[in-house]
Scaffold this active site. Structure first.
Site, short mmCIF file in Angstrom:
data_model
loop_
_atom_site.label_atom_id
_atom_site.label_comp_id
_atom_site.label_asym_id
_atom_site.label_seq_id
_atom_site.Cartn_x
_atom_site.Cartn_y
_atom_site.Cartn_z
N GLN A 160 7.80 16.77 -20.33
CA GLN A 160 7.19 16.98 -21.71
C GLN A 160 6.36 15.81 -22.24
OE1 GLN A 160 6.41 20.25 -22.26
NE2 GLN A 160 5.08 19.56 -24.28
N ASP A 214 3.11 20.17 -12.92
CA ASP A 214 2.32 20.11 -13.82
C ASP A 214 1.02 19.49 -13.20
OD1 ASP A 214 2.81 20.38 -16.60
OD2 ASP A 214 3.92 18.56 -16.80
N LYS A 263 8.60 27.55 -22.17
CA LYS A 263 8.93 27.45 -20.88
C LYS A 263 10.16 28.09 -20.23
CE LYS A 263 5.64 23.50 -20.82
NZ LYS A 263 5.38 22.28 -21.03
#
Ligand code: GUN
Length: 297
Positions: A103, A126, A59
């Site tokens: 994460q 997200d 990422k």
């Protein structure tokens, strides 16, 4: 377009992802030309899980490739929930941060739901916060979760017809199967959707009726040719490393048994190189939208 049944069109996620990255890169270059700061994406990483570490690195790398500022906030496995929530408060307030992700998975002593609920929906690139999930359900502007967003983008960019088609989704996870079923049934996609899960009866028969089959079941090579209708579009979300005697010591497969399924398909995503490359690109797209305050003022 009439397709030869034996040669499905490969949905080249790698190529589509790189095209979208070029589009984002150009937009960021225009932003910089106007003298403005670039979009800034932050990843919060707790612990040393190998897969999480490699996702976050990827990422970071891809954010930088399109010209974003990218930061990783790393914490040891034993960080307290309170400390992590304070970090999130800080990120919510930091005007130089457009979007961030925490994460997953988080260590067991931390309540992941509490953490996700703490994220400002405006920065939730997200699309995991209940506000974004709820807005998705109501077809309101929102951040879509990266994998389903990537799949919808593949379908759009390939010009695959969806209206009135039977779409079968295998797997009802919060981040893939469930949102996927919602997106395919919404206005614009207009599919008739069946969401299958561990309690589904007659799974093979249901799959065999799918015009569009989306496999996100987490079982290597689960979908066999006998379960797929001639001419179906098959999207494979799985990625598994299977040990073997090769030099590498493993081979990679998806949730779909490619050998038996591909000859029956009109379109199919390969693994690797299908859905996978789209996931991070969708995160980058969401970050650009966050920067432009496209959804929330
Ligand atoms: N872990 C596995 N996939 C994801 C993802 O898309 N976002 C976050 N935050 N964690 C993950």
């Amino acid at each position: 377009m009439q397709q030869d049944k034996k040669t499905p069109v490969l949905i080249d996620g790698k190529l589509i992802a790189s095209t979208i990255k070029e589009e984002i890169k150009k937009e960021v270059a225009d932003i910089l030309d106007r003298g403005q700061r670039p979009p800034h994406l932050v990843a919060v990483l707790v612990g040393e899980d190998g897969a999480s570490l490699s996702y976050v690195k990827s990422k970071e790398k891809q954010s930088q490739e399109v010209g974003f500022t990218s930061s990783v906030y790393r914490f040891p496995e034993n960080i307290s929930e309170e400390e992590l929530l304070q970090t999130i408060d800080f990120l919510n307030k930091d005007e130089e941060v457009d979007g961030y992700i925490v994460q997953m998975p988080l260590p067991k002593h931390i309540d992941a739901r509490k953490v996700t609920d703490h994220i400002d929906p405006k920065k939730d690139v997200d699309g995991f916060h209940p506000v974004n999930a709820g807005r998705m359900l109501l077809s309101l502007p929102c951040y879509l979760p990266a994998t389903p967003y990537g799949i919808v983008t593949l379908i759009d960019r390939m010009g695959i017809e969806t209206a009135g088609k039977n779409c079968v989704v295998l797997g009802r996870s919060d981040i893939v199967g469930t949102p996927m079923s919602v997106l395919m049934s919404r206005k614009g996609k207009d599919c008739t959707v069946t969401l299958c899960h561990s309690k589904t009866e007659n799974l093979e028969r249901i799959c065999a009726q799918a015009d569009i089959l989306i496999a996100a079941i987490g079982k290597p090579a689960f979908v066999k040719g006998s379960m797929v209708k001639e001419g179906a579009v098959v999207i494979d979300v799985g990625i598994h490393r299977i040990k073997d005697d090769s030099e590498k010591g493993y081979y990679v497969t998806g949730d779909v048994d490619y050998e038996s399924v591909a000859p029956k398909c009109s379109y199919i995503t390969p693994v690797p190189g299908g859905v996978g490359p789209m996931t991070i690109v969708s995160l980058l797209t969401n970050t650009l939208k966050a920067y432009k305050k496209e959804f929330y003022k």
